[in-house]
Design an enzyme around this catalytic site. Structure first.
Site, PDB file in Angstrom:
ATOM      1  CE1 TYR A   5      66.093  20.763  -5.608  1.00 39.37           C
ATOM      2  CE2 TYR A   5      64.063  21.902  -6.180  1.00 39.37           C
ATOM      3  CZ  TYR A   5      65.249  21.320  -6.552  1.00 39.37           C
ATOM      4  OH  TYR A   5      65.588  21.302  -7.879  1.00 39.37           O
ATOM      5  CE  LYS A  41      79.969  12.063  -4.018  1.00 38.84           C
ATOM      6  NZ  LYS A  41      80.718  11.650  -5.220  1.00 38.84           N
ATOM      7  CG  ASP A  90      80.368  10.547  -8.520  1.00 43.16           C
ATOM      8  OD1 ASP A  90      79.642   9.612  -8.107  1.00 43.16           O
ATOM      9  OD2 ASP A  90      81.539  10.712  -8.124  1.00 43.16           O
ATOM     10  CG  ASP A 122      66.316  19.689 -10.574  1.00 42.21           C
ATOM     11  OD1 ASP A 122      65.373  19.747 -11.373  1.00 42.21           O
ATOM     12  OD2 ASP A 122      67.152  20.611 -10.422  1.00 42.21           O
ATOM     13  CG  ASP A 182      66.753  19.097 -16.637  1.00 42.76           C
ATOM     14  OD1 ASP A 182      65.604  18.866 -16.218  1.00 42.76           O
ATOM     15  OD2 ASP A 182      67.130  20.234 -17.001  1.00 42.76           O
TER      16      ASP A 182
HETATM   17  C1  IPM Z   1      61.764  20.858 -12.100  1.00 43.48           C
HETATM   18  C2  IPM Z   1      62.210  22.289 -12.040  1.00 43.48           C
HETATM   19  C3  IPM Z   1      61.919  22.820 -10.658  1.00 43.48           C
HETATM   20  C4  IPM Z   1      62.730  21.985  -9.686  1.00 43.48           C
HETATM   21  C5  IPM Z   1      62.181  24.309 -10.475  1.00 43.48           C
HETATM   22  C6  IPM Z   1      61.456  25.140 -11.508  1.00 43.48           C
HETATM   23  C7  IPM Z   1      61.835  24.770  -9.091  1.00 43.48           C
HETATM   24  O1  IPM Z   1      63.554  22.404 -12.382  1.00 43.48           O
HETATM   25  O2  IPM Z   1      60.549  20.609 -11.961  1.00 43.48           O
HETATM   26  O3  IPM Z   1      62.596  19.983 -12.280  1.00 43.48           O
HETATM   27  O4  IPM Z   1      63.920  22.258  -9.467  1.00 43.48           O
HETATM   28  O5  IPM Z   1      62.160  21.070  -9.111  1.00 43.48           O
HETATM   29 MN    MN Z   2      64.461  20.520 -12.989  1.00 45.30          MN
END
Ligand code: IPM
Ligand code: MN
Length: 356
Positions: free
Chosen positions: A143, A189, A221, A245, A249
């Site tokens: 990032y 990885k 993975d 990240d 999710d």
């Molecule tokens: C998160 C979001 C952020 C990230 C974005 C909005 C920059 O997806 O907080 O997970 O990728 O960190």
């Molecule tokens: Mn995110």
């Protein structure tokens, strides 16, 4: 005089203002019971900041966050600002805030509430009892790595980690693991990336200071697959910025609704507490968003940043009670709802239970 705490509030865009208002309602209900007081100062970030000031993260917001005891944040972004240049987009504001606050440790719990075990897209027996935490490095990795950019027909980003960066996030994960199931799975990885080899070696070294914690390693993975196959094998998942990240999710969906889970971005002078979901522009302003993730973030904030364990327990128990008694916002209305409620009504119910 009751003990006072200064909370920086960044409501942001989309459903941000609606859900943060409910979290404040619950915080105030708990404060009254516990004989404490929260003072709120609002700051702009994201699209609303772009509209008002031209930039997604005004200096005033950074200064305000730094002088707050903790920051409660809603969500940012929306179609209105999607076509701006990258450094002017709402997301850049959030990334810059994390960096400015040195919030290198992102803590994302994924728990499955028993009452909602049917809400998951996975089989109930797979998800029932899931209680894991993703510890994601937040201010390094691909990032932020240099060099990055575009030249002619190519574009590039760089995944970089230094030993001190890995050590400090690993320590956070081990400390958390010590208070829980004493198991860490470090995700990398290392079969392909040099940076992951360094990650693995460094985590191994830190592990020597925590002999009680069982450490394993997994390639990212495989980890993505194992999270779906058998999520209960995980206690603490320790990983870098981009892998975290993606995996957080994925982990969030074990619980059935992304509207339930809180997160913390900590490590520096002030921590930022926010729901893991986004600004949901499609339902903004309708009063139907689920405020639970933000209310749970407020609980995490007062527990971890302010040490208010009893007050945080009140909030967590109130959320569980609301779900157990069948209160559901629209996103979860199909799962054993007895009372379908809007955003404000859910806030009212949780505030009432939290004050009992
Ligand atoms: C998160 C979001 C952020 C990230 C974005 C909005 C920059 O997806 O907080 O997970 O990728 O960190
Ligand atoms: Mn995110």
């Amino acid at each position: 005089m009751s003990k006072q705490y200064n909370i920086g509030v960044i409501k942001g865009d989309g459903i941000g203002p609606e859900i943060v208002d409910e979290a404040i309602k619950v915080l105030d209900a708990v404060a009254a019971k516990e004989g404490i007081a929260f003072n709120y100062s609002e700051y702009l970030m994201g699209g609303v900041a772009i509209d008002a000031t031209g930039v997604p993260l005004p200096q005033e917001t950074i200064d305000g966050a730094l002088k707050s005891d903790a920051v409660l944040f809603g969500a940012i972004g929306g179609p209105k600002w999607d076509n701006l240049e990258r450094h002017l987009r709402p997301e850049s504001g959030l990334l810059a805030l994390r960096k400015a606050l040195n919030a290198f440790a992102n803590i994302r719990p994924a728990i499955v509430y028993d009452e909602l075990v049917n809400a998951s897209t996975l089989k109930p027996e797979v998800v029932q009892g899931v209680d894991l935490i993703v510890v994601r490095e937040l201010t390094g990795g691909i990032y932020f790595g240099e060099p990055k950019g575009r030249e002619g027909d190519k574009a590039y980003n760089t995944m970089v980690y230094t030993i001190p960066e890995i050590e400090r996030i690993a320590k956070v994960a081990f400390e958390i693991a010590m208070k829980r199931g004493k198991k860490i799975c470090s995700v990398d990885k290392a079969n392909v990336l040099d940076v992951s080899q360094l990650w693995r070696e460094t985590v191994e070294r830190i592990a020597k200071d925590y002999p009680e914690v069982e450490l394993s390693h997994m390639y990212v993975d495989n980890a993505a697959m194992q999270l779906i196959r058998n999520p209960k094998q995980f206690d603490v998942i320790l990983t870098g910025n981009i892998f975290g990240d993606i995996l957080s999710d994925e982990a969030s969906m074990l619980s059935g609704s992304i509207g339930l889970l809180p997160s913390a971005s900590t490590g520096g002078p002030t921590g930022v507490y926010e729901p893991i979901h986004g600004s949901a522009p499609d339902i903004a302003g309708q009063g139907i968003a689920n405020p639970i993730a933000t209310i749970a973030s407020a609980s995490m904030m007062i527990r971890f940043e302010l040490g208010l364990e009893a007050a945080a327990d009140r909030i967590d128990n109130a959320i569980k009670k609301a779900l157990a008694e069948g209160y559901r916002t629209g996103d979860l209305a199909a799962f054993d709802a007895k009372t379908v409620c809007n955003t404000q009504e859910m806030g009212d119910v949780i505030a009432r239970f939290a004050a009992e």
